[in-house]
Design a protein around this motif. Structure first.
Motif, PDB file in Angstrom:
ATOM      1  N   ALA A  48      30.183 -99.235  35.679  1.00 49.91           N
ATOM      2  CA  ALA A  48      30.252 -98.549  36.973  1.00 49.91           C
ATOM      3  C   ALA A  48      29.021 -98.837  37.815  1.00 49.91           C
ATOM      4  O   ALA A  48      29.114 -99.069  39.022  1.00 49.91           O
ATOM      5  N   TYR A 101      30.148 -89.417  39.697  1.00 50.99           N
ATOM      6  CA  TYR A 101      29.475 -90.191  40.739  1.00 50.99           C
ATOM      7  C   TYR A 101      28.428 -91.095  40.101  1.00 50.99           C
ATOM      8  O   TYR A 101      27.864 -90.768  39.054  1.00 50.99           O
ATOM      9  N   THR A 115      30.068 -99.015  41.818  1.00 53.54           N
ATOM     10  CA  THR A 115      30.975 -97.891  41.999  1.00 53.54           C
ATOM     11  C   THR A 115      30.162 -96.696  42.482  1.00 53.54           C
ATOM     12  O   THR A 115      29.078 -96.440  41.972  1.00 53.54           O
ATOM     13  N   SER A 152      44.727 -95.421  46.881  1.00 52.24           N
ATOM     14  CA  SER A 152      45.044 -94.895  45.554  1.00 52.24           C
ATOM     15  C   SER A 152      46.336 -94.096  45.533  1.00 52.24           C
ATOM     16  O   SER A 152      46.934 -93.907  44.486  1.00 52.24           O
ATOM     17  N   GLU A 170      37.979 -92.553  30.910  1.00 49.74           N
ATOM     18  CA  GLU A 170      37.096 -93.699  30.681  1.00 49.74           C
ATOM     19  C   GLU A 170      37.678 -94.662  29.654  1.00 49.74           C
ATOM     20  O   GLU A 170      37.441 -95.866  29.725  1.00 49.74           O
ATOM     21  N   VAL A 173      39.913 -88.698  39.675  1.00 47.31           N
ATOM     22  CA  VAL A 173      41.305 -88.846  39.253  1.00 47.31           C
ATOM     23  C   VAL A 173      41.962 -87.474  39.313  1.00 47.31           C
ATOM     24  O   VAL A 173      41.508 -86.522  38.676  1.00 47.31           O
ATOM     25  N   SER A 185      35.389 -93.829  52.124  1.00 49.09           N
ATOM     26  CA  SER A 185      36.178 -94.321  50.995  1.00 49.09           C
ATOM     27  C   SER A 185      36.584 -95.754  51.245  1.00 49.09           C
ATOM     28  O   SER A 185      36.705 -96.181  52.383  1.00 49.09           O
ATOM     29  N   LEU A 191      34.329 -91.958  41.199  1.00 48.60           N
ATOM     30  CA  LEU A 191      35.667 -92.109  40.633  1.00 48.60           C
ATOM     31  C   LEU A 191      36.221 -90.700  40.443  1.00 48.60           C
ATOM     32  O   LEU A 191      35.631 -89.873  39.750  1.00 48.60           O
ATOM     33  N   MET A 195      39.790 -95.706  47.609  1.00 46.11           N
ATOM     34  CA  MET A 195      40.440 -94.398  47.519  1.00 46.11           C
ATOM     35  C   MET A 195      41.586 -94.293  48.518  1.00 46.11           C
ATOM     36  O   MET A 195      42.580 -93.636  48.254  1.00 46.11           O
ATOM     37  N   TYR A 203      39.174 -85.960  36.382  1.00 47.87           N
ATOM     38  CA  TYR A 203      37.945 -86.752  36.309  1.00 47.87           C
ATOM     39  C   TYR A 203      37.257 -86.755  37.659  1.00 47.87           C
ATOM     40  O   TYR A 203      37.885 -87.004  38.683  1.00 47.87           O
ATOM     41  N   GLU A 204      35.967 -86.472  37.658  1.00 42.37           N
ATOM     42  CA  GLU A 204      35.149 -86.564  38.870  1.00 42.37           C
ATOM     43  C   GLU A 204      33.739 -86.917  38.441  1.00 42.37           C
ATOM     44  O   GLU A 204      33.057 -86.136  37.778  1.00 42.37           O
TER      45      GLU A 204
END
Length: 102
Positions: free
Chosen positions: A55, A76, A60, A94, A36, A65, A88, A63, A91, A73-74
């Protein structure tokens, strides 16, 4: 349909894909503060007070990562979670982006 939307799947035929018998499991070592913090400049420039606020306002949905084989990172947003069906958008591209700048 001039603009992409996470609910576009409703406008097209869908086919259920059977899941694999074996799946890869990522190592999970959350780095929420670190990930973040990479958005600090964006948040400052757009006038938001927090990553969460940005977000939500930017619509969003998720996210995630993954750095090498590790999920760092996960999260919602906007009523979505890992079990909600949506397609997606960013994504899909990405994989092109390098995490070397992280």
């Amino acid at each position: 349909m001039n603009v992409a939307d996470v609910y576009d799947y409703r406008n097209f035929d869908n086919h259920r894909i059977q899941g694999a018998k074996r799946t890869n499991q990522f190592i999970s070592l959350p780095e929420e503060v670190y990930v973040e913090s990479k958005f600090d400049q964006l948040i400052t420039n757009t006038g938001f007070d927090s990553f969460e606020e940005w977000a939500i306002a930017s619509q969003t949905t998720a996210l995630i990562v993954i750095q090498r084989d590790t999920l760092i990172y996960e999260k919602y947003f906007n009523g979505f979670d890992r079990d909600v069906y949506f397609h997606s958008q960013s994504m899909a591209n990405s994989c092109i982006r390098s995490l070397k700048t992280w």
